[in-house]
Design a protein around this motif. Structure first.
Motif, PDB file in Angstrom:
ATOM      1  N   VAL A  18     -84.873 -50.835  28.540  1.00 46.59           N
ATOM      2  CA  VAL A  18     -83.566 -51.046  28.839  1.00 46.59           C
ATOM      3  C   VAL A  18     -82.394 -51.439  30.254  1.00 46.59           C
ATOM      4  N   LEU A  19     -81.785 -51.596  29.852  1.00 45.94           N
ATOM      5  CA  LEU A  19     -80.715 -52.194  30.468  1.00 45.94           C
ATOM      6  C   LEU A  19     -80.371 -51.661  31.574  1.00 45.94           C
ATOM      7  N   MET A  20     -79.732 -51.088  32.985  1.00 46.73           N
ATOM      8  CA  MET A  20     -78.899 -50.213  32.899  1.00 46.73           C
ATOM      9  C   MET A  20     -78.295 -50.837  34.741  1.00 46.73           C
ATOM     10  N   ASN A  21     -77.134 -51.709  34.299  1.00 44.03           N
ATOM     11  CA  ASN A  21     -77.072 -52.701  35.434  1.00 44.03           C
ATOM     12  C   ASN A  21     -75.442 -52.208  36.163  1.00 44.03           C
ATOM     13  N   ALA A  22     -76.010 -51.623  37.103  1.00 38.41           N
ATOM     14  CA  ALA A  22     -74.212 -51.301  37.508  1.00 38.41           C
ATOM     15  C   ALA A  22     -73.129 -50.785  36.837  1.00 38.41           C
ATOM     16  N   VAL A  23     -74.057 -49.100  36.347  1.00 34.29           N
ATOM     17  CA  VAL A  23     -73.126 -48.475  35.481  1.00 34.29           C
ATOM     18  C   VAL A  23     -73.658 -47.325  36.034  1.00 34.29           C
ATOM     19  N   LEU A  24     -75.090 -46.926  36.821  1.00 35.36           N
ATOM     20  CA  LEU A  24     -74.885 -45.422  36.959  1.00 35.36           C
ATOM     21  C   LEU A  24     -74.568 -45.025  37.765  1.00 35.36           C
ATOM     22  N   HIS A  25     -73.615 -46.008  39.081  1.00 37.27           N
ATOM     23  CA  HIS A  25     -73.054 -45.220  39.541  1.00 37.27           C
ATOM     24  C   HIS A  25     -71.357 -44.843  39.234  1.00 37.27           C
ATOM     25  N   PHE A  26     -70.646 -44.841  38.175  1.00 37.38           N
ATOM     26  CA  PHE A  26     -70.279 -44.226  37.776  1.00 37.38           C
ATOM     27  C   PHE A  26     -70.378 -42.986  37.192  1.00 37.38           C
ATOM     28  N   ILE A  27     -71.474 -42.425  36.849  1.00 34.78           N
ATOM     29  CA  ILE A  27     -71.951 -40.771  36.078  1.00 34.78           C
ATOM     30  C   ILE A  27     -72.256 -39.846  37.431  1.00 34.78           C
ATOM     31  N   PRO A  28     -71.836 -39.174  37.858  1.00 32.31           N
ATOM     32  CA  PRO A  28     -70.961 -37.808  38.695  1.00 32.31           C
ATOM     33  C   PRO A  28     -72.737 -37.352  38.352  1.00 32.31           C
ATOM     34  N   ASP A  29     -73.046 -37.039  39.979  1.00 29.05           N
ATOM     35  CA  ASP A  29     -73.916 -35.786  39.650  1.00 29.05           C
ATOM     36  C   ASP A  29     -73.954 -34.750  39.382  1.00 29.05           C
ATOM     37  N   GLU A  30     -73.283 -34.430  38.495  1.00 27.98           N
ATOM     38  CA  GLU A  30     -73.089 -33.455  37.637  1.00 27.98           C
ATOM     39  C   GLU A  30     -72.913 -33.438  36.368  1.00 27.98           C
ATOM     40  N   GLU A  31     -73.272 -34.432  35.865  1.00 28.30           N
ATOM     41  CA  GLU A  31     -73.128 -35.261  34.692  1.00 28.30           C
ATOM     42  C   GLU A  31     -75.000 -35.774  34.315  1.00 28.30           C
ATOM     43  N   ASP A  32     -75.977 -35.287  35.661  1.00 26.59           N
ATOM     44  CA  ASP A  32     -77.372 -35.335  35.928  1.00 26.59           C
ATOM     45  C   ASP A  32     -77.366 -36.851  35.128  1.00 26.59           C
ATOM     46  N   PRO A  33     -77.038 -38.436  36.206  1.00 27.68           N
ATOM     47  CA  PRO A  33     -77.307 -39.294  35.598  1.00 27.68           C
ATOM     48  C   PRO A  33     -79.017 -39.396  35.737  1.00 27.68           C
ATOM     49  N   ALA A  34     -79.750 -39.245  36.452  1.00 32.02           N
ATOM     50  CA  ALA A  34     -81.602 -38.787  36.519  1.00 32.02           C
ATOM     51  C   ALA A  34     -81.955 -38.417  34.868  1.00 32.02           C
ATOM     52  N   GLY A  35     -81.346 -37.309  34.181  1.00 29.78           N
ATOM     53  CA  GLY A  35     -81.368 -36.978  32.870  1.00 29.78           C
ATOM     54  C   GLY A  35     -81.429 -37.764  32.232  1.00 29.78           C
ATOM     55  N   ILE A  36     -80.125 -38.269  31.713  1.00 34.19           N
ATOM     56  CA  ILE A  36     -79.685 -39.521  30.941  1.00 34.19           C
ATOM     57  C   ILE A  36     -80.915 -40.776  31.018  1.00 34.19           C
ATOM     58  N   LEU A  37     -80.994 -41.592  32.286  1.00 32.79           N
ATOM     59  CA  LEU A  37     -81.973 -41.861  32.402  1.00 32.79           C
ATOM     60  C   LEU A  37     -83.509 -42.012  31.718  1.00 32.79           C
ATOM     61  N   ARG A  38     -83.579 -40.336  31.684  1.00 35.41           N
ATOM     62  CA  ARG A  38     -84.759 -40.094  31.311  1.00 35.41           C
ATOM     63  C   ARG A  38     -85.088 -39.407  30.311  1.00 35.41           C
ATOM     64  N   SER A  39     -83.514 -39.876  29.346  1.00 32.18           N
ATOM     65  CA  SER A  39     -83.550 -39.719  28.457  1.00 32.18           C
ATOM     66  C   SER A  39     -83.912 -40.953  27.779  1.00 32.18           C
ATOM     67  N   TYR A  40     -83.512 -42.048  28.048  1.00 30.44           N
ATOM     68  CA  TYR A  40     -84.092 -43.346  27.199  1.00 30.44           C
ATOM     69  C   TYR A  40     -84.552 -43.711  27.918  1.00 30.44           C
ATOM     70  N   ILE A  41     -86.267 -43.061  29.066  1.00 34.49           N
ATOM     71  CA  ILE A  41     -87.393 -43.437  29.311  1.00 34.49           C
ATOM     72  C   ILE A  41     -87.853 -43.292  27.871  1.00 34.49           C
ATOM     73  N   GLY A  42     -88.035 -41.582  27.160  1.00 34.90           N
ATOM     74  CA  GLY A  42     -88.346 -40.988  26.776  1.00 34.90           C
ATOM     75  C   GLY A  42     -88.270 -41.689  25.342  1.00 34.90           C
ATOM     76  N   ALA A  43     -87.135 -42.309  24.783  1.00 29.97           N
ATOM     77  CA  ALA A  43     -86.678 -42.876  24.040  1.00 29.97           C
ATOM     78  C   ALA A  43     -87.891 -43.867  23.314  1.00 29.97           C
ATOM     79  N   VAL A  44     -88.029 -44.957  24.165  1.00 25.69           N
ATOM     80  CA  VAL A  44     -88.856 -45.457  24.096  1.00 25.69           C
ATOM     81  C   VAL A  44     -89.904 -45.898  24.083  1.00 25.69           C
ATOM     82  N   ALA A  45     -91.243 -46.593  23.645  1.00 32.95           N
ATOM     83  CA  ALA A  45     -92.728 -47.219  23.185  1.00 32.95           C
ATOM     84  C   ALA A  45     -92.781 -46.979  25.099  1.00 32.95           C
TER      85      ALA A  45
END
Length: 275
Positions: free
Chosen positions: A161-188
């Motif tokens: 899962v590549l998230m290159n130079a993209v999470l800095h476009f997501i403000p805290d109120e949109e929960d970048p950590a939670g978004i990241l964790r959703s992808y981590i939880g979806a892969v093997a």
């Protein structure tokens, strides 16, 4: 209307406005690409003038991505890549780098920019094993349920899962950590996460603030610099690969690479444990 059109309908209705700068197209301009409009180039030139180390950081970040992908497709043995916020196809595309190491890899690009995905699909029309999806990475369920994901990737097997130079476009109120964790939880287990993220310029905070104010006004997109400690907190429970969370130019640099001053951007590669 087929399943792909249905999945992308909500993001494909508005017409592209060439007078509205786009982060994806500005990034393409900074890398020397040609898939951008004059409004993108104007915004990009203003930012680069305000922060002379900016373009060097952008190019160092792209080189970091290339080194990560080569490592994953080679020694790490990864054959599937999910590139979130992939941007406009430009120098060092993930599928080109990965397939040069292993021709059998599969790559799925995801971006919200219609121009980026249109160019990606044109580029990929004769490339087996690579697809591009118009989707909003902030909605992991819409990405993961997209029909092209199931056709291209097997999420029961390890994925990068590549998230290159993209999470800095997501403000805290949109929960970048939670978004990241959703992808981590979806892969093997055994999958990898690679990310890079902009950080505050400690030497020129005033100049950086002025540049970012102009960038946000031009693109109408938020941009949040974060210190590496905050990024590290998102990675709890993952196995951090050497050399850790470092500036992108210091992540396994090429031998004899020339050091140049860059705007602080941090990069990391982490593995999802088997158990």
């Amino acid at each position: 209307m087929d399943a792909i059109e249905v999945a992308e309908l909500a993001l494909s209705l508005p017409d592209v406005d060439p007078s509205q700068p786009s982060p994806a197209r500005i990034y393409d301009f900074w890398l020397g690409g040609s898939q951008n409009f004059e409004a993108d180039r104007e915004a990009g030139r203003r930012a680069a003038t305000a922060m002379p180390t900016l373009v060097a950081a952008i190019r160092a970040n792209r080189a970091f991505l290339g080194r990560v992908v080569r490592h994953l497709a080679g020694p790490a043995g990864i054959t599937q890549f999910l590139d979130l916020g992939s941007g406009v196809p430009t120098v060092g595309n993930v599928h080109e780098v990965a397939m040069a190491v292993n021709p059998d890899v599969k790559v799925l690009y995801v971006d919200i920019d219609q121009v980026a995905i249109a160019h990606a699909r044109h580029l990929l029309k004769d490339v087996d094993g690579a697809e591009a999806v118009l989707a909003d990475l902030r909605r992991p369920e819409s990405v993961l349920e997209h029909p092209l994901v199931g056709r291209t990737l097997d999420l029961s097997r390890p994925v990068a899962v590549l998230m290159n130079a993209v999470l800095h476009f997501i403000p805290d109120e949109e929960d970048p950590a939670g978004i990241l964790r959703s992808y981590i939880g979806a892969v093997a287990p055994g999958s990898y996460l690679a990310l890079s993220h902009a950080a505050p310029d400690l030497a020129h905070p005033g100049e950086q603030a002025e540049m970012l104010d102009d960038y946000r006004r031009s693109t109408k997109v938020p941009f949040i610099n974060r210190e590496p400690q905050e990024i590290a907190a998102w990675l709890t429970g993952l196995e951090i690969e050497d050399p850790g969370l470092v500036t992108v130019d210091q992540w396994q640099p090429e031998p004899n690479s020339n050091e140049v001053s860059i705007l602080r951007t941090y990069g990391v590669l982490a593995r999802i444990p088997e158990s």
